[in-house]
Design an enzyme around this catalytic site. Structure first.
Site, PDB file in Angstrom:
ATOM      1  N   SER A 129       0.921  -1.045  -0.190  1.00  0.00           N
ATOM      2  CA  SER A 129      -0.042   0.244  -0.262  1.00  0.00           C
ATOM      3  C   SER A 129       0.794   1.147   0.726  1.00  0.00           C
ATOM      4  CB  SER A 129      -0.688  -0.142   1.706  1.00  0.00           C
ATOM      5  OG  SER A 129      -1.583   1.305   1.141  1.00  0.00           O
ATOM      6  N   GLU A 131       0.240   3.473   1.961  1.00  0.00           N
ATOM      7  CA  GLU A 131       0.013   4.017   2.782  1.00  0.00           C
ATOM      8  C   GLU A 131       1.529   3.651   3.762  1.00  0.00           C
ATOM      9  OE1 GLU A 131      -2.091   5.258   4.851  1.00  0.00           O
ATOM     10  OE2 GLU A 131      -3.592   5.944   3.497  1.00  0.00           O
ATOM     11  N   TYR A 153      -1.975   1.236  10.190  1.00  0.00           N
ATOM     12  CA  TYR A 153      -2.235   0.198   9.055  1.00  0.00           C
ATOM     13  C   TYR A 153      -0.855  -0.023   7.894  1.00  0.00           C
ATOM     14  CZ  TYR A 153      -3.140  -0.631   4.948  1.00  0.00           C
ATOM     15  OH  TYR A 153      -3.704  -1.172   3.195  1.00  0.00           O
TER      16      TYR A 153
END
Length: 329
Positions: A129, A131, A153
């Site tokens: 991801s 992220e 996360y």
């Protein structure tokens, strides 16, 4: 001359958004597809893959159970492994950080260990991801952008990313991470902001609801179509050398823009229906994540096909049909 035997692909999280598009693609390419799901199938959660169930196998698997993971990998004997199963909500990771770490990093270790032990020739891609980049100091972000996650996360995905790198270098495993930017579709779950918006636009237009409450409307995301990103992951495993690659459109839009486009499609002004609530803001919001996917385009010959306006229209149209038919999933 005999045809080459069909490849076998193992897809974790096959009942999710990405898993459903990937299963479609693999079946179209003649693969034998075995998907895993924590609960198996037949419990009413197969709506994304209902049209595929006659052509793929879905097996129950707890990715937190190393012995069970190894048994499934040994039995399936995959040529390719697509690890898509994950705790995918950034917001809930703040409430349950250990759950995110276990689901994302722990499952990746268990799957790579199983592949290493009983299917070492298999090629594997891990769905990572954007992220992992957190709040980057430069944009757009490429493969050499420092990994500095800004949420539990993101930390869990960063751990899985580094674990994949470690297994590639230490065990010669053919494993790569697809660093995926936000990707959406009509199959997105209703808890995600894009589906919240498309679903609300459809329901408000139909007179079912009147307002939609969201968090930060100025948050920006690089949004693409999930089907395009499934194709990118498949292309990654057709390469002889595993490479971590950034996958995204290279264009960012705000949540406000998404609302404007979605509500305009049903003849409404979002400003009359969308309310911003500061209590819904994330503790840390990664507002500047946008992909530099030039390497993926160069190595894979891949590029996104669905642009932002078409993506929004696709999702709103699907939700309008759901509201009209009563199948509001």
């Amino acid at each position: 001359m005999r045809d080459a035997p069909a490849k076998t692909a193992l897809v974790t999280g096959v009942r999710g958004q990405d898993g459903s598009y990937l299963a479609e693609l693999l079946l179209a390419h003649g693969y034998r597809v075995v998907g895993t799901s924590r609960r198996g199938g037949g419990d009413g959660r197969d709506w994304r893959i209902a049209h595929l169930l006659s052509r793929l196998d879905v097996v129950p698997l707890d990715l937190g159970d190393p012995a069970a993971v190894q048994e499934v990998v040994a039995r399936v004997a995959p040529d390719e492994v697509y690890h898509l199963a994950a705790a995918s909500r950034v917001d809930t990771s703040w409430e349950r950080p250990m759950e995110a770490l276990s689901a994302n990093a722990g499952s990746t270790v268990n799957l790579m260990e199983a592949v290493r032990r009983v299917a070492p020739a298999a090629r594997m891609v891990v769905a990572s991801s954007c992220e992992i980049f957190g709040r980057p100091e430069r944009w757009p972000q490429a493969e050499d952008t420092p990994v500095r996650p800004a949420s539990p996360y993101g930390v869990s995905k960063a751990a899985a990313f580094w674990l994949a790198s470690n297994y590639r270098e230490s065990h010669a495993l053919h494993v790569a991470s697809a660093i995926l930017y936000n990707h959406e579709s009509p199959r997105r779950g209703p808890a995600f902001v894009t589906r919240k918006i498309s679903r609300a636009a459809a329901r408000i237009a139909a007179g079912v609801d009147r307002t939609l409450t969201l968090g930060n409307l100025e948050g920006r995301r690089d949004w693409g179509f999930a089907g395009d990103y499934a194709e990118a992951m498949w292309r990654m495993l057709q390469q002889e050398r595993p490479r971590d690659l950034v996958i995204g459109t290279g264009v960012s839009h705000s949540v406000r823009e998404y609302c404007e486009h979605a509500f305009a499609l049903v003849g409404l002004d979002y400003r009359e229906h969308v309310v911003a609530d500061a209590s819904l803001f994330r503790p840390v919001d990664t507002t500047s994540l946008v992909a530099d996917a030039r390497l993926a385009r160069e190595l894979l010959g891949w590029r996104p096909r669905v642009a932002f306006p078409a993506l929004v229209e696709m999702m709103v149209t699907a939700d309008l049909e759901r509201v009209r038919s009563g199948a509001d999933v």
